[in-house]
Write a protein that holds these residues in place. Structure first.
Motif, PDB file in Angstrom:
ATOM      1  N   HIS A  28      15.908  -0.077  57.341  1.00 48.61           N
ATOM      2  CA  HIS A  28      14.576  -0.613  57.659  1.00 48.61           C
ATOM      3  C   HIS A  28      13.928   0.294  58.700  1.00 48.61           C
ATOM      4  O   HIS A  28      14.097   0.092  59.892  1.00 48.61           O
ATOM      5  N   PRO A  29      13.186   1.298  58.229  1.00 45.05           N
ATOM      6  CA  PRO A  29      12.667   2.321  59.169  1.00 45.05           C
ATOM      7  C   PRO A  29      11.842   1.708  60.296  1.00 45.05           C
ATOM      8  O   PRO A  29      11.814   2.233  61.395  1.00 45.05           O
ATOM      9  N   PHE A  30      11.108   0.617  60.016  1.00 49.65           N
ATOM     10  CA  PHE A  30      10.285  -0.011  61.052  1.00 49.65           C
ATOM     11  C   PHE A  30      10.916  -1.323  61.519  1.00 49.65           C
ATOM     12  O   PHE A  30      10.290  -2.130  62.181  1.00 49.65           O
ATOM     13  N   GLY A  31      12.157  -1.606  61.128  1.00 47.59           N
ATOM     14  CA  GLY A  31      12.804  -2.868  61.515  1.00 47.59           C
ATOM     15  C   GLY A  31      12.394  -4.025  60.608  1.00 47.59           C
ATOM     16  O   GLY A  31      11.731  -3.842  59.594  1.00 47.59           O
ATOM     17  N   THR A  32      12.816  -5.243  60.999  1.00 37.52           N
ATOM     18  CA  THR A  32      12.448  -6.438  60.222  1.00 37.52           C
ATOM     19  C   THR A  32      11.847  -7.480  61.141  1.00 37.52           C
ATOM     20  O   THR A  32      11.953  -7.391  62.357  1.00 37.52           O
ATOM     21  N   ASP A  33      11.154  -8.490  60.530  1.00 34.30           N
ATOM     22  CA  ASP A  33      10.534  -9.534  61.353  1.00 34.30           C
ATOM     23  C   ASP A  33      11.403 -10.802  61.381  1.00 34.30           C
ATOM     24  O   ASP A  33      12.546 -10.786  60.924  1.00 34.30           O
ATOM     25  N   ARG A  34      10.821 -11.880  61.876  1.00 29.43           N
ATOM     26  CA  ARG A  34      11.655 -13.071  62.106  1.00 29.43           C
ATOM     27  C   ARG A  34      12.098 -13.731  60.798  1.00 29.43           C
ATOM     28  O   ARG A  34      12.952 -14.602  60.782  1.00 29.43           O
ATOM     29  N   MET A  35      11.479 -13.348  59.682  1.00 28.40           N
ATOM     30  CA  MET A  35      11.933 -13.892  58.407  1.00 28.40           C
ATOM     31  C   MET A  35      12.726 -12.848  57.645  1.00 28.40           C
ATOM     32  O   MET A  35      12.986 -13.005  56.456  1.00 28.40           O
ATOM     33  N   GLY A  36      13.070 -11.762  58.326  1.00 26.71           N
ATOM     34  CA  GLY A  36      13.877 -10.732  57.713  1.00 26.71           C
ATOM     35  C   GLY A  36      13.099  -9.887  56.715  1.00 26.71           C
ATOM     36  O   GLY A  36      13.694  -9.235  55.859  1.00 26.71           O
ATOM     37  N   ARG A  37      11.754  -9.894  56.824  1.00 25.81           N
ATOM     38  CA  ARG A  37      10.984  -9.053  55.906  1.00 25.81           C
ATOM     39  C   ARG A  37      10.935  -7.624  56.449  1.00 25.81           C
ATOM     40  O   ARG A  37      10.905  -7.417  57.674  1.00 25.81           O
ATOM     41  N   ASP A  38      10.892  -6.655  55.531  1.00 21.53           N
ATOM     42  CA  ASP A  38      10.922  -5.249  55.922  1.00 21.53           C
ATOM     43  C   ASP A  38       9.541  -4.817  56.422  1.00 21.53           C
ATOM     44  O   ASP A  38       8.560  -4.851  55.672  1.00 21.53           O
ATOM     45  N   ILE A  39       9.463  -4.420  57.706  1.00 23.61           N
ATOM     46  CA  ILE A  39       8.156  -4.096  58.288  1.00 23.61           C
ATOM     47  C   ILE A  39       7.568  -2.843  57.633  1.00 23.61           C
ATOM     48  O   ILE A  39       6.365  -2.749  57.425  1.00 23.61           O
ATOM     49  N   PHE A  40       8.425  -1.883  57.263  1.00 23.42           N
ATOM     50  CA  PHE A  40       7.921  -0.641  56.695  1.00 23.42           C
ATOM     51  C   PHE A  40       7.192  -0.898  55.378  1.00 23.42           C
ATOM     52  O   PHE A  40       6.063  -0.440  55.177  1.00 23.42           O
TER      53      PHE A  40
END
Lengths: 299, 315, 658
Positions: free
Chosen positions: A78-90
Motif C-alpha cells: 500500500h504505497p500510500f497506506g490504508t484508512d480506518r476501513m482498510g481501503r488502499d489510499i493509493f
C-alpha cells in the motif's frame, strides 16, 4: 510554380498537410522545446497512465474494504497506506485524481467557451450588449469565488455536475472580462481596419481576426482555471459540499483523514501532495502554452 | 477626488442592489421551495404550510422581495432554524472573529510580501536569476498548496505534535492572549498563500516599473539604487499592488471559511457551513450578502486609495 | 578650456568601447571598438539607424545600461578620470552633475506620480549644495530659460498635465540645471512635431553655447546633424564607420554607407528630382557574428577583402576618419550607366478626371464626462475640408500631429462617418497603414493576408486568387517564398511592401498611405518611396500620401495640401507650395524642417515658430493659426479666412496670402 496550372488540392490532402505541419511544429520546437511544457507533461502523462492502467495494476479496488489491514502506514503493498476501513489510499487517490481532472478540464472548457462567446460579443459590439453582460459579470464578481460556489451548491445540491457548474459559474465572469479586454485591444488594430475597408462582415472580423488572436491568452487562463477548479473542488469536498462519500475525491480523502491526523498522518497528507502536483503541473502548462503560442518566439 | 469618490460610491450602491437581488432570486430557484427543502422529510401537510406562512413564502414574489429589502435595511435578519437565535446577533458575534483573521492576515502578508517581491524584482532586473527563481518558484508552490491541506499539516505539526498552539477552545475577547494564540495558526496558514500571491504580483509590478524610462532618468541624475528603488520604483509599483491587494481579499475570504472549519473557530464561515448543512436558507442568503458586501466595500476602498496615489486618474 | 601645453585635452575620450547584450539566441555585440573624443563645448552628433548601437554607446559612457546589456571593454576618460575604473558610488557623483542626460520619449521619461518641482529641485540641492528655497528658485529660472510660459505655476504641475514638447523642455531644464560639462541627448526631438523640434533644438543650441557645455547628440536625422553638430560619428552595425567634421561628412564622405545614406534623402531644392537612389538589402542580423565589413553586402564597392577583414578607422585627411578598404568609398566605382528615370510630375490642373471629391467635410468628436465639472467638449478633428484628387495623381497631405490628417484618411476609407459633408469617390479606396507591426494579423501567413480582400469580395476562384496573389507579391518586389511566412518573420520594409500588395489586390482607384515610411529606417525608406512612385506610374493609381515628413511629401506628391487644426490652409502644386509658400504656417513648417546640408543650414535664419498648438477644445473664431502667426493682427483673430483661389493654380486660407 506556374500560375496557370494550379488547381485547388483535394480537401483531404489539405487536412493531412495541416496535421503534418502541426506535428512537425510540435516536434521542431514549438511545444516540447520549452522546459515548462516538458515539466508539466512529465507530471501529467505518468499520472494519466496510472489512472488508465489502475484497473490492471495489482491494486486493491478503491472502494474495497479490508478489516485485516486498517490504518497501515505506507508500504510496498500500500504505497500510500490504508484508512480506518482498510481501503488502499493509493488506489483511492488515483480515483480521486480522475475526478479532479474531470472537474478541472470540464470547468476550464466551460469557462473558456462561455467566456469566449460572451466576452467577444460584449467587447466587439459594445453598447447595450456590452452593458448587460458586464452588469451580470460585475455582480457575480462581487462574490469571492469559493463563496459563490458554496452558495450555488447550497441551491443546486452536491455531486459532480453541480460542483462543475458552480465552479464554472464563479469562473466564467473572469473569462468574459479577459476576453472582452483582449477584444477591445484587438478591435483597434490596423488589420481590423484593413478588413473593414473591404467591407468584411462582422462575423468575418470576429472569426478570422479577433478570435484567433485571443485564443492564446485565453488558453493560458484556461489552464490556470483548471488548476484552480481542482483546488476549489477539493475545498468543497473537504467542507462536505462537493462530491459525496464514498466517492473518493481528493478533498474527501483529506477530510476523512482529518480525524486521524495523530494516528495516521498519511491518510490526509499524501493525497494533498498529489493535489499540489496536479495544480503545479497545470500552472507549468499555462506558462508553456504562453511561451509556445507567443508569436514573438516564432522563428 | 470628490467626483471620483461619488462615482465609485454610486457603483458600489448599484452593485449592492445587484447582489441583493441576485441572492434573493437565486434562492427562489431551489427545487420545490425553501420551506420544503428545509423541512426535508420531517414536516408534511399542514406543518409545512405553517412553515411557509412563517417564512412569508405565500406572499406574492415582489412583496417578499420588498420585505426582504426592508428587513436588510433595518438589520432585522430573522432567526436561525435550528437554534432560534436572532441572525443579527449571530453575525455580531461571528463577524469580529472573521474580520480579525482577515485583517491580521492582510497586514502580515503585506509586511512580508512587498519586501520579498521587491527584492526578487530587483534581482531579476540586475540579472541575478538564482535568487529570483528561488523566490518565485517557492511562491508558486506555496500559492498552489490547498489551504485546507496546509492547515491540517500545520495543525498536526504545531498543535498536535509540538503543542505550541491550542487546537480548540472558546474565543473570549476578554482574554486577548488566548485569542491571539487561538487565531495564530489560521492567520499563519492564510498569510502563507497571501504572501505567495502578493510577492509574485509585487515582483511583476516592480520589475515592470524598473524598466520604465523615468527610472533610467533617475539613474542618469545620479540617484543611488536605493533611492531609485524607493522613491520611484516602489511608489509607481504601489498602484498595481493596491489593486491586487483588493482583489486578493476575495481569496482571503475564501480561505477564512476553510481555516474556520479546520480550527473550529466560530466565525462567519462556520455559521455559513452550519447553515447550509441545516438547510437554513434564510441564514445562508444573509451571509452570502454579508460576504459580497464586504468584498465590494474593500474594492471600493482600494479604488479610492488608487485615486489618492495616482494623480493621473480622473475618472 | 583645459590646456596641456598647446594641445587641448578632450573633455570626454572614449577608447575601444565594447558593449554586449546577452539574448536567448546568443550574444549581440551592440557597440564594437568605438573610439572618439569630445572637446569642451563641442557638439558631436552620432547618426545611425535603429540597431546601429548609437543609443547603447551613449548609455555605455556612464554605464547606464541595464541587464542584459553590459560594457565589456574599453576606457572612458572624462576630464582625465577613467570611468571604467570607478564604482557605482563614484559614478553616481558624476551622473547628473558632470554629465546631464536627455532621453528620447518625453512622455515616459519623467516620473508620472511626482510633481515637476520635486523632480527638479532635489538634484539641484544635492549637486550644487543649495538650500531648498534657492534650488526651487533656480529650477523656476531654468524652466523659464527653456521657454516654459508661466514657470512659477507650471513647476507644481505633474508631467501628465503637460504636452510632449513641454515635458521635453522640463527634461532639458533638469539636465542642464546642475551645470554639467557634457550633455548626452538621445534622440531628444524624435517624438516631437517639426515646429516644436525646431524650438527645442534652438534652445539646446543656445543654452549649451552660453555655458560652453559639450554635447553628444544621438539621432537618425541627418538634417538635425547639419543644423546642430560640429562633428559627426556615423555608426553602422555597432561600429563607428566614419568620423569627421560636419563639413567633411556632408561635403566629402568617404564611407560607402555615409555616401549612400546622404543620397537617399530627397533633395529640398531640385525642381524635378530623379528617382531616389536606394541602398539595397537590410542591415545585418547582429545576432550572427559579423565577419569582415558589416556593410559589404549592401555595398557596390565591396571586394573579397571586405568579406575577410574588418576595416579599422583610418585617417582620410584632417579631422576625418573612415573604416573602409576603398580609399574613396563608392567614388572610385563606376556608377550605373543608365540615367535614372525622371519622376513624372502630374500637376496640370485640367489634365485628368477628378476621382475623389471632398466637399465641406466635418468630423467632430464629442466627449462628455459623467459627473464632471467640465462641460461637454467638442474636438473638431476635420473642419470644413474641401479637396479633389485626380486620376493617377499623388496628393500629399502634411501637417503636425493633431491636425486631422489621420482622421481625414479614416473618413476617406469609411472607417469613420463624417459629421457633415460629402465624399465622392470613383472606384475603390484602399489603405497602407503607418505601423507595419500592427497592420497584419500575426496568425495569418502573407499569402492569406494578401488574399483576404479577394475572398471577402468573392473575386475569382481559388486558382485565380493564387495567381493574383503571386502577381502582386512580384509587383511589390518580394519573392514567392515570402508568401508562406508569418508577418513576424519579415522586416518592416518588407511588411510595408506586403501592405502595398494587399491594398492593390482589388485594383483600387485610390490608395491612401498614412505615414507609410515613418516607422522605417532611413536606408529602407527610399525603397518604399520608389515602390510607390513606380506603382503610380505603372498602374495609374492615385495616391493620397499623408505624412509629417515634408521632404518626402514634396518628393512624391504632385499636389500638396497643408493642414492645421482640422483645416486645409494651403493647397497647390507641390513644387510651388514648397518653394514659395503662400500661407504663413506653410512657410513656418518648411523653415522648421532641418535640411541635410550644413552650408544651407548655417545660412538659414534661426527664427522659429513660437508657441504650441492651441488646445483642440478651444472655440476658435478667427484664423486657427492666429495664436502663433508672426503676422497676425486683429482681423485674423476675429474673421476666419476662407480657402480661396490664389494665383492661378493654388489656394490658401490667409487674409494676407502673398
Amino acid at each position: 510554380m506556374s500560375n496557370s496550372a494550379i488547381t485547388p488540392p483535394p480537401r483531404a490532402l489539405v487536412v493531412w498537410m495541416a496535421l503534418g505541419k502541426t506535428l512537425a511544429e510540435l516536434r521542431a520546437n514549438r511545444f516540447l522545446a520549452n522546459s515548462k511544457m516538458r515539466s508539466a507533461l512529465a507530471i501529467l502523462i505518468p499520472l494519466s497512465l496510472l489512472i488508465l492502467l489502475a484497473p490492471v495494476l495489482p491494486l486493491q479496488a478503491p472502494l474495497q474494504t479490508n478489516l485485516m489491514a486498517m490504518m497501515q502506514p505506507p508500504s510496498l503493498e500500500h504505497p500510500f497506506g490504508t484508512d480506518r476501513m482498510g481501503r488502499d489510499i493509493f488506489s483511492r487517490t488515483l480515483e480521486g485524481v480522475k475526478i479532479s481532472l474531470k472537474v478541472g478540464l470540464s470547468v476550464a472548457a466551460l469557462a473558456l467557451v462561455m467566456g469566449m462567446i460572451l466576452g467577444t460579443l460584449a467587447g466587439f459590439f459594445g453598447g447595450l450588449m456590452d452593458r448587460s453582460v458586464m452588469v451580470i459579470v460585475d455582480i457575480l464578481m462581487a462574490f469571492p469565488s469559493l463563496l459563490l460556489a458554496i452558495g450555488l451548491i447550497a441551491i443546486m445540491g452536491t455531486g459532480l455536475v453541480p460542483v462543475v457548474m458552480a465552479i464554472a459559474i464563479a469562473d466564467i465572469p473572469r473569462f468574459i472580462r479577459l476576453q472582452r479586454s483582449l477584444v477591445l485591444g484587438l478591435r483597434t488594430r490596423a488589420y481590423i481596419d484593413a478588413a473593414r475597408t473591404v467591407q468584411a462582415s462582422q462575423f468575418w472580423l470576429m472569426s478570422r481576426h479577433i478570435v484567433p488572436n485571443s485564443v492564446a491568452p485565453m488558453l493560458v487562463a484556461a489552464s490556470i482555471s483548471a488548476a484552480n477548479a481542482i483546488l476549489v473542488e477539493a475545498s468543497l469536498s473537504f467542507l462536505g459540499l462537493g462530491i459525496m462519500p464514498p466517492a473518493p475525491s481528493l478533498g474527501n480523502l483529506i477530510r476523512e483523514g482529518q480525524l486521524y491526523m495523530e494516528q495516521a498522518w498519511w491518510i490526509s497528507t499524501l493525497p494533498g501532495v498529489v493535489i499540489l502536483l496536479i495544480a503545479i503541473s497545470f500552472h507549468f502548462l499555462s506558462d508553456g502554452v504562453r511561451q509556445a503560442l507567443d508569436p514573438r518566439t516564432r522563428k | 477626488m470628490l467626483a471620483y469618490s461619488l462615482k465609485k460610491l454610486l457603483q458600489l450602491v448599484v452593485t449592492t442592489i445587484g447582489v441583493v437581488t441576485l441572492v434573493f432570486f437565486a434562492m427562489r430557484l431551489i427545487p420545490g421551495d425553501a420551506a420544503a427543502a428545509m423541512a426535508g422529510d420531517t414536516l408534511s401537510g399542514a406543518a409545512l404550510e405553517r412553515l411557509r406562512e412563517q417564512m412569508g413564502l405565500n406572499e406574492p414574489l415582489f412583496v417578499q422581495f420588498w420585505n426582504f429589502l426592508r428587513n436588510l435595511l433595518i438589520f432585522d435578519l430573522g432567526r436561525t432554524m435550528t437554534t432560534n437565535l436572532p441572525v443579527s446577533d449571530l453575525i455580531k458575534s461571528a463577524a469580529p472573529i472573521t474580520l480579525s483573521i482577515a485583517l491580521a492576515t492582510i497586514v502580515l502578508a503585506i509586511a512580508i510580501a512587498i519586501p520579498l517581491g521587491t527584492m526578487a524584482a530587483y534581482m531579476a532586473h540586475k540579472g541575478h536569476k538564482t535568487l529570483d527563481n528561488l523566490i518565485t518558484g517557492l511562491a508558486m508552490i506555496i500559492a498552489l498548496m490547498p489551504s485546507f491541506w496546509t492547515a491540517l499539516v500545520f495543525l498536526l505539526i504545531f498543535s498536535l505534535t509540538l503543542g505550541w498552539f491550542p487546537a480548540s477552545g472558546a474565543i473570549s475577547w476578554d482574554d486577548p492572549y488566548s485569542v491571539m494564540m487561538r487565531l495564530a495558526l489560521p492567520i499563519l496558514v492564510l498569510s502563507m498563500s497571501q504572501v505567495a500571491i502578493l510577492s509574485r504580483m509585487t515582483r511583476t509590478a516592480v520589475l515592470d516599473v524598473l524598466s520604465e524610462d523615468y527610472v533610467r532618468t533617475a539613474r542618469a541624475m545620479g540617484w543611488s539604487e536605493l533611492r531609485v528603488l524607493f522613491r520611484h520604483a516602489l511608489k509607481n509599483a504601489a498602484l498595481p499592488i493596491v489593486t491586487v491587494v483588493g482583489l486578493s481579499f476575495g481569496n482571503l475570504l475564501n480561505g477564512t471559511v476553510i481555516v474556520e472549519a479546520i480550527f473550529t473557530i466560530p466565525g462567519i464561515g462556520t455559521v455559513l457551513i452550519n447553515g447550509i448543512n441545516s438547510r437554513d436558507y434564510q441564514l445562508v442568503q444573509v451571509l452570502m450578502i454579508f460576504y459580497a458586501l464586504l468584498f465590494v466595500f474593500i474594492n471600493f476602498a482600494t479604488d479610492i486609495l488608487y485615486r489618492a496615489l495616482d494623480p493621473r486618474v480622473k475618472f | 578650456m583645459i590646456h596641456q601645453g598647446n594641445i587641448p585635452v578632450p573633455l570626454l575620450d572614449v577608447r575601444n568601447l565594447r558593449t554586449e547584450f546577452e539574448t536567448d539566441s546568443g550574444t549581440v555585440r551592440a557597440v564594437d571598438d568605438a573610439s572618439f573624443a569630445i572637446m569642451p563645448g563641442e557638439r558631436i552628433a552620432v547618426v545611425g539607424e535603429s540597431g546601429s548601437g548609437k543609443s547603447a554607446m551613449a548609455m555605455s559612457i556612464l554605464r547606464l545600461l541595464v541587464y542584459p546589456g553590459r560594457v565589456v571593454g574599453g576606457d572612458v576618460l572624462l576630464d582625465g578620470t577613467n570611468l571604467a575604473q570607478l564604482g557605482e558610488k563614484q559614478l553616481n557623483a558624476l551622473r547628473g552633475r558632470t554629465v546631464g542626460t536627455v532621453f528620447q520619449d518625453p512622455m515616459s521619461s519623467l516620473d508620472p506620480v511626482m510633481r515637476v518641482s520635486k523632480q527638479m529641485v532635489a538634484p539641484i540641492m544635492r549637486n550644487l549644495g543649495m538650500s531648498y528655497k534657492d534650488a526651487y528658485a533656480e529650477a523656476v529660472d531654468w524652466l523659464r530659460k527653456v521657454g516654459i510660459p508661466d514657470p512659477e505655476r507650471r513647476i507644481t504641475a505633474f508631467p501628465f498635465e503637460m504636452s510632449g514638447g513641454m515635458r521635453q523642455r522640463v527634461m532639458i531644464a533638469m539636465a542642464l540645471s546642475c551645470r554639467p560639462k557634457l550633455l548626452i541627448a538621445d534622440e531628444p526631438t524624435t517624438a516631437l512635431d517639426v515646429t516644436i523640434q525646431a524650438q527645442i533644438v534652438e534652445i539646446m543650441k543656445t543654452l549649451t553655447t552660453q555655458a560652453n557645455t559639450a554635447m553628444l547628440f544621438i539621432t537618425h536625422d541627418l538634417g538635425l546633424v547639419a543644423r546642430l553638430a560640429d562633428k559627426v560619428a556615423v555608426m553602422y552595425a555597432g561600429r563607428i564607420v566614419e568620423f569627421g567634421t560636419v563639413a567633411k561628412i556632408f561635403g566629402a564622405p568617404c564611407h560607402p554607407y555615409t555616401q549612400s545614406l546622404l543620397r537617399t534623402i530627397p533633395s529640398p531644392t531640385a525642381l524635378h528630382p530623379a528617382r531616389l537612389p536606394q541602398i539595397p538589402g537590410l542591415p545585418p542580423d547582429m545576432k550572427q557574428g559579423i565577419q569582415g565589413c558589416a556593410f559589404r553586402e549592401r555595398c557596390a564597392a565591396a571586394t573579397e577583402q571586405c568579406g575577410r577583414d574588418t576595416p579599422k578607422l583610418t585617417d582620410r585627411g584632417v579631422n576625418h576618419l573612415a573604416a573602409c578598404w576603398q580609399p574613396e568609398g563608392l567614388a572610385g566605382i563606376a556608377q550605373e550607366a543608365a540615367p535614372r528615370p525622371e519622376l513624372r510630375r502630374n500637376d496640370s490642373p485640367f489634365r485628368d478626371r477628378v476621382i475623389v471629391e471632398i466637399n465641406n467635410l466635418n468630423k467632430h468628436f464629442i466627449s462628455s464626462a459623467f459627473l464632471s465639472r467640465a462641460k461637454r467638449t467638442v474636438v473638431r478633428a476635420v473642419n470644413g475640408v474641401n479637396l479633389r484628387v485626380r486620376q493617377g495623381e499623388t496628393l500629399g497631405v502634411v501637417g503636425e500631429s493633431g491636425c486631422g490628417k489621420s482622421t481625414l484618411a479614416r473618413l476617406l476609407l469609411g472607417l469613420e462617418h463624417p459629421t457633415s459633408g460629402e465624399i465622392f469617390t470613383e472606384g475603390l479606396t484602399q489603405m497602407v497603414f503607418q505601423d507595419p507591426a500592427s497592420s497584419f494579423n500575426p496568425k495569418m501567413r502573407i499569402r492569406s493576408i494578401i488574399e483576404e480582400p479577394l475572398i471577402v469580395k468573392r473575386k475569382g476562384d481559388w486558382a485565380s486568387r493564387q495567381a493574383r496573389v503571386e502577381k502582386l507579391i512580384d509587383l511589390v518586389g518580394l519573392k514567392l517564398n515570402h508568401l508562406d511566412r508569418f508577418p513576424s518573420q519579415l522586416s518592416g520594409g518588407q511588411l510595408q511592401r506586403v501592405a502595398v500588395a494587399r491594398a492593390l489586390a482589388l485594383e483600387p482607384s485610390v490608395v491612401v498611405a498614412d505615414e507609410p515610411t515613418s516607422a522605417l529606417d532611413v536606408s529602407v525608406r527610399a525603397q518604399i518611396i520608389n515602390l510607390l512612385a513606380d506603382l503610380k506610374q505603372e498602374l495609374g493609381v492615385a495616391f493620397i500620401f499623408i505624412s509629417h515628413d515634408l521632404l518626402t511629401v514634396r518628393y512624391i506628391s504632385d499636389r500638396i495640401a497643408v493642414m492645421y487644426l482640422g483645416e486645409v490652409v494651403e493647397y497647390g502644386p507641390a513644387d510651388l507650395v514648397f518653394n514659395s509658400p503662400a500661407h504663413p504656417y506653410t512657410r513656418a513648417l518648411i523653415d522648421a524642417v532641418p535640411i541635410p546640408d550644413p552650408v544651407k543650414e548655417a545660412r538659414r535664419s534661426s527664427a522659429v515658430l513660437q508657441g504650441e498648438l492651441p488646445s483642440p477644445l478651444d472655440e476658435i473664431h478667427g484664423c486657427a493659426f492666429a495664436t502663433r502667426c508672426p503676422q497676425a493682427n486683429q482681423r485674423c483673430r476675429d474673421e476666419k479666412p476662407k480657402l480661396r483661389q490664389h494665383q492661378k493654380s493654388r489656394e490658401a486660407a490667409c487674409h494676407y496670402a502673398k
